[in-house]
Design an enzyme around this catalytic site. Structure first.
Site, PDB file in Angstrom:
ATOM      1  N   ALA A   1       0.845  -1.189   0.000  1.00 15.08           N
ATOM      2  CA  ALA A   1       0.000   0.000   0.000  1.00 15.08           C
ATOM      3  C   ALA A   1       0.884   1.244   0.000  1.00 15.08           C
ATOM      4  CB  ALA A   1      -0.908   0.005   1.223  1.00 15.08           C
TER       5      ALA A   1
ATOM      6  N   GLY B   1      -0.316  -5.152   1.053  1.00 12.49           N
ATOM      7  CA  GLY B   1      -1.581  -5.087   0.329  1.00 12.49           C
ATOM      8  C   GLY B   1      -1.517  -5.702  -1.045  1.00 12.49           C
TER       9      GLY B   1
ATOM     10  N   GLU C   1      -1.942  -9.401  -0.449  1.00 18.11           N
ATOM     11  CA  GLU C   1      -3.352  -9.563  -0.080  1.00 18.11           C
ATOM     12  C   GLU C   1      -4.245  -9.484  -1.323  1.00 18.11           C
ATOM     13  OE1 GLU C   1      -3.859  -7.852   4.375  1.00 18.11           O
ATOM     14  OE2 GLU C   1      -2.920  -6.469   2.955  1.00 18.11           O
TER      15      GLU C   1
ATOM     16  N   GLU D   1       3.839  -5.921   7.375  1.00 17.65           N
ATOM     17  CA  GLU D   1       3.140  -4.876   8.132  1.00 17.65           C
ATOM     18  C   GLU D   1       3.618  -4.706   9.570  1.00 17.65           C
ATOM     19  OE1 GLU D   1       0.221  -5.837   4.799  1.00 17.65           O
ATOM     20  OE2 GLU D   1       1.706  -6.909   6.017  1.00 17.65           O
TER      21      GLU D   1
END
Length: 260
Positions: free
Chosen positions: A66, A112, A115, A135
């Protein structure tokens, strides 16, 4: 429909959607997440699109996480809302889509980005791909389904280790773990995915949509996956695809599914 951060192109019933932010290693910002939602939604509504391939631009990254600069100063409420919206419009949206989505992982798939790949129905990686959920090294946890989908795919123990160490794994280890289905060279990646997509597109889109829902049902709280399968199986008998498929089989010819 025009986009700033992605490219969407449909050829022969296959829509390839490319995250196109190479200067940011294709990191997901809020705008890109919204554009992905619109492009995937548009492709799924197309009467000609049978399969979606999701990939990243360039040779370095699928999606390298992200865009941290967007949420570094968020408070609890903003962080919660960011995660919830991402689940709703992209990650859960892809997982439950009736149109099959293949992740073509052409490089880094981190945070992300991993994911996003895990939300797809299955994954193919190039040999240079690196995957991980870093993360906790930033003081947060995976917020787009990583703590749920990674254990489902590779098992609780391995998922716990990857999440807690924030380590990356290479494509071969991802294949050994069952995180990806296939590994190819980077040059062959999209061609390989297109061959898989073509094979899928030759089958009943109605049956495939039902199969996706039935498989996903097993992972939903309060849903008996076997009962869901029984009902979905029965409903297939009223479709034109079932009539065409069984008729073609008995007549020893190739089925031409109407998709109804």
């Amino acid at each position: 429909m025009s986009y700033e951060n992605i490219i969407s192109e449909e050829i022969n019933g296959i829509t390839t959607i490319t995250v196109n932010r190479p200067s940011k290693l294709n990191a997901l910002n809020i705008q890109t997440i919204e554009e992905l939602h619109r492009a995937i939604s548009e492709a799924s509504k197309s009467k000609t699109c049978k399969v979606i391939i999701l990939t990243g631009s360039g040779e370095k990254a699928f999606v390298a996480g992200a865009d941290i600069s967007e949420f570094a100063n968020f408070n609890v409420e903003q962080g919660t809302r960011l995660s919830a919206k991402g689940h709703d419009i992209l990650y859960d949206f892809i997982e439950n889509l009736s149109t099959p989505v293949i992740a073509a992982i052409n490089g880094f798939a981190l945070g992300g980005g991993l994911e996003l790949a895990m939300a797809c129905h299955f994954r193919v990686a190039s040999t240079n791909a690196k995957m991980g959920l870093p993360e906790v090294s930033l003081g947060v946890i995976p917020g787009y389904g990583g703590t749920q989908r990674l254990p489902q795919l590779i098992g609780k123990g391995r998922a716990m280790e990857l999440i807690m160490t924030a380590n990356m794994i290479d494509a071969q280890q991802a294949l050994n773990y069952g995180l990806v289905n296939h590994v190819t060279t980077q040059e062959e990646l999209l061609v390989f995915c297109e061959k898989l997509a073509t094979k899928i597109s030759q089958n009943s889109s109605v049956a495939i949509a039902a199969a996706i829902k039935a498989v996903n049902a097993n992972f939903k709280d309060g849903v008996n996956g076997y009962n869901f399968e029984i009902e979905a199986f029965g409903k297939c008998f009223e479709t034109q695809d079932f009539t065409e498929g069984t008729t073609a089989f008995l007549q020893k010819r190739k089925a031409d599914f109407p998709g109804e």
